[in-house]
Design a protein around this motif. Sequence first.
Motif, PDB file in Angstrom:
ATOM      1  N   VAL A 182      30.059  55.282  33.920  1.00 61.47           N
ATOM      2  CA  VAL A 182      31.209  54.958  33.070  1.00 61.47           C
ATOM      3  C   VAL A 182      31.990  53.753  33.569  1.00 61.47           C
ATOM      4  O   VAL A 182      32.771  53.159  32.810  1.00 61.47           O
ATOM      5  CB  VAL A 182      32.158  56.169  32.954  1.00 61.47           C
ATOM      6  N   ASP A 183      31.796  53.377  34.837  1.00 58.58           N
ATOM      7  CA  ASP A 183      32.575  52.264  35.379  1.00 58.58           C
ATOM      8  C   ASP A 183      31.819  50.929  35.319  1.00 58.58           C
ATOM      9  O   ASP A 183      32.314  49.927  35.808  1.00 58.58           O
ATOM     10  CB  ASP A 183      32.985  52.546  36.827  1.00 58.58           C
ATOM     11  N   TRP A 184      30.677  50.884  34.686  1.00 56.03           N
ATOM     12  CA  TRP A 184      29.936  49.639  34.581  1.00 56.03           C
ATOM     13  C   TRP A 184      30.531  48.732  33.511  1.00 56.03           C
ATOM     14  O   TRP A 184      30.927  49.192  32.440  1.00 56.03           O
ATOM     15  CB  TRP A 184      28.481  49.910  34.225  1.00 56.03           C
ATOM     16  N   SER A 185      30.581  47.450  33.802  1.00 58.48           N
ATOM     17  CA  SER A 185      30.930  46.459  32.790  1.00 58.48           C
ATOM     18  C   SER A 185      29.666  46.102  32.017  1.00 58.48           C
ATOM     19  O   SER A 185      28.551  46.483  32.415  1.00 58.48           O
ATOM     20  CB  SER A 185      31.504  45.198  33.454  1.00 58.48           C
ATOM     21  N   SER A 186      29.811  45.349  30.947  1.00 60.94           N
ATOM     22  CA  SER A 186      28.621  44.904  30.212  1.00 60.94           C
ATOM     23  C   SER A 186      27.768  43.997  31.093  1.00 60.94           C
ATOM     24  O   SER A 186      26.533  43.991  30.977  1.00 60.94           O
ATOM     25  CB  SER A 186      29.045  44.157  28.940  1.00 60.94           C
TER      26      SER A 186
ATOM     27  N   ASP B 109      27.425  44.392  34.326  1.00 64.00           N
ATOM     28  CA  ASP B 109      26.694  45.325  35.178  1.00 64.00           C
ATOM     29  C   ASP B 109      25.478  45.901  34.446  1.00 64.00           C
ATOM     30  O   ASP B 109      24.406  46.060  35.033  1.00 64.00           O
ATOM     31  CB  ASP B 109      27.602  46.473  35.629  1.00 64.00           C
TER      32      ASP B 109
ATOM     33  N   PRO C 237      34.610  46.730  30.536  1.00 67.29           N
ATOM     34  CA  PRO C 237      33.837  47.969  30.654  1.00 67.29           C
ATOM     35  C   PRO C 237      32.920  48.190  29.447  1.00 67.29           C
ATOM     36  O   PRO C 237      33.363  48.095  28.299  1.00 67.29           O
ATOM     37  CB  PRO C 237      34.918  49.054  30.727  1.00 67.29           C
TER      38      PRO C 237
ATOM     39  N   HIS D 245      31.570  50.939  28.389  1.00 65.87           N
ATOM     40  CA  HIS D 245      31.910  52.132  27.606  1.00 65.87           C
ATOM     41  C   HIS D 245      33.109  51.888  26.692  1.00 65.87           C
ATOM     42  O   HIS D 245      33.240  52.567  25.672  1.00 65.87           O
ATOM     43  CB  HIS D 245      32.151  53.327  28.532  1.00 65.87           C
ATOM     44  N   GLU D 246      33.963  50.919  27.029  1.00 63.45           N
ATOM     45  CA  GLU D 246      35.030  50.543  26.107  1.00 63.45           C
ATOM     46  C   GLU D 246      34.438  49.886  24.873  1.00 63.45           C
ATOM     47  O   GLU D 246      34.887  50.126  23.741  1.00 63.45           O
ATOM     48  CB  GLU D 246      36.020  49.592  26.790  1.00 63.45           C
TER      49      GLU D 246
ATOM     50  N   ASP E 101      39.031  43.781  24.590  1.00 66.45           N
ATOM     51  CA  ASP E 101      39.067  44.567  25.821  1.00 66.45           C
ATOM     52  C   ASP E 101      40.517  44.829  26.202  1.00 66.45           C
ATOM     53  O   ASP E 101      41.446  44.343  25.544  1.00 66.45           O
ATOM     54  CB  ASP E 101      38.334  43.812  26.938  1.00 66.45           C
TER      55      ASP E 101
ATOM     56  N   CYS F 123      41.022  49.603  22.437  1.00 68.56           N
ATOM     57  CA  CYS F 123      41.194  49.693  23.886  1.00 68.56           C
ATOM     58  C   CYS F 123      42.145  48.630  24.427  1.00 68.56           C
ATOM     59  O   CYS F 123      42.331  48.520  25.644  1.00 68.56           O
ATOM     60  CB  CYS F 123      39.842  49.574  24.590  1.00 68.56           C
TER      61      CYS F 123
END
Length: 277
Positions: free
Chosen positions: A61-65, A67, A109, A111-112, A174, A212
């Motif tokens: 859940v803490d990955w950015s795009s 990542d 992020p 997931h955002e 974002d 978000c």
Amino acid sequence: ESSLSGSLLGLFRCFEGTGRPKREYLLRADSKHVTGLIRRHTKECGVRLEFLLRFAEALPVDWSSQDVLENAILPETQKYRCRYADVVSDQDSYVGTSTHYVTHNLQAPFHELVTCIRRRFCDADGELHASAASVYLWIDIFAVNYHVHGPKLEYGAELTEVLASVEATLLVLDGRCRVLNRLLSLFELWSTIHLAKESKAKKPKLELLPFCAHPSFIRNEWLRLDVRTSLALRDFDTNMVLHKLMCKGVLRVNRSIRHAIADAAYTAAVDAISLRT
């Protein structure tokens, strides 16, 4: 303005995954498609909304795009040095002709991004519309071959074809609205606006997904929006994209983008009110 932002933010509802499945079941079992036997146009690299939701479930859940690109997309396409859309399974028609183009911040992020897109196609109860089954999203990390160095297809005629053919461009804000300070994002917005005018579209093709975003950052980044001071992550972004925008007139481009975003924000606020009533 605070009430407008409050209405927009009131739509926010986190996407809750159902565990952490593996991504392998989403990929092709064969390699014929990625060895060049089948040619797929860029606009046919849209990923189905259902695929995006299932893909996200398998990611931290803490990955950015960014990542996701570096730790999932590139490793899984390294063997054939291709686009991720080329290795996605044919199961359930996960890849098809794009209906929506997604403009987002690669450093935000992931997931955002998924949350905002999901909310766009949900009703007031948080359930996906029936029409969501036919939604195909053009998202750069899936549709662009990041193994190729130098200017990519998104700058050329194929980007124009994609933007001209989709129903709408979805601008995903974002949390800090940094997407409005990215040169490539502004180029995508300007292209959307320009193509809509050329085609004499009956309604704006730009949609705002602010679920978000923090209210104060929406205002501040909107006021600071300027193609001349925007960030380019790659040198050829500046060389190619900025040149194209500067030729149109800086003030004209900035003004057009701001007006389009303001119109999209108004539409998003009206839609938010209609969902609540």
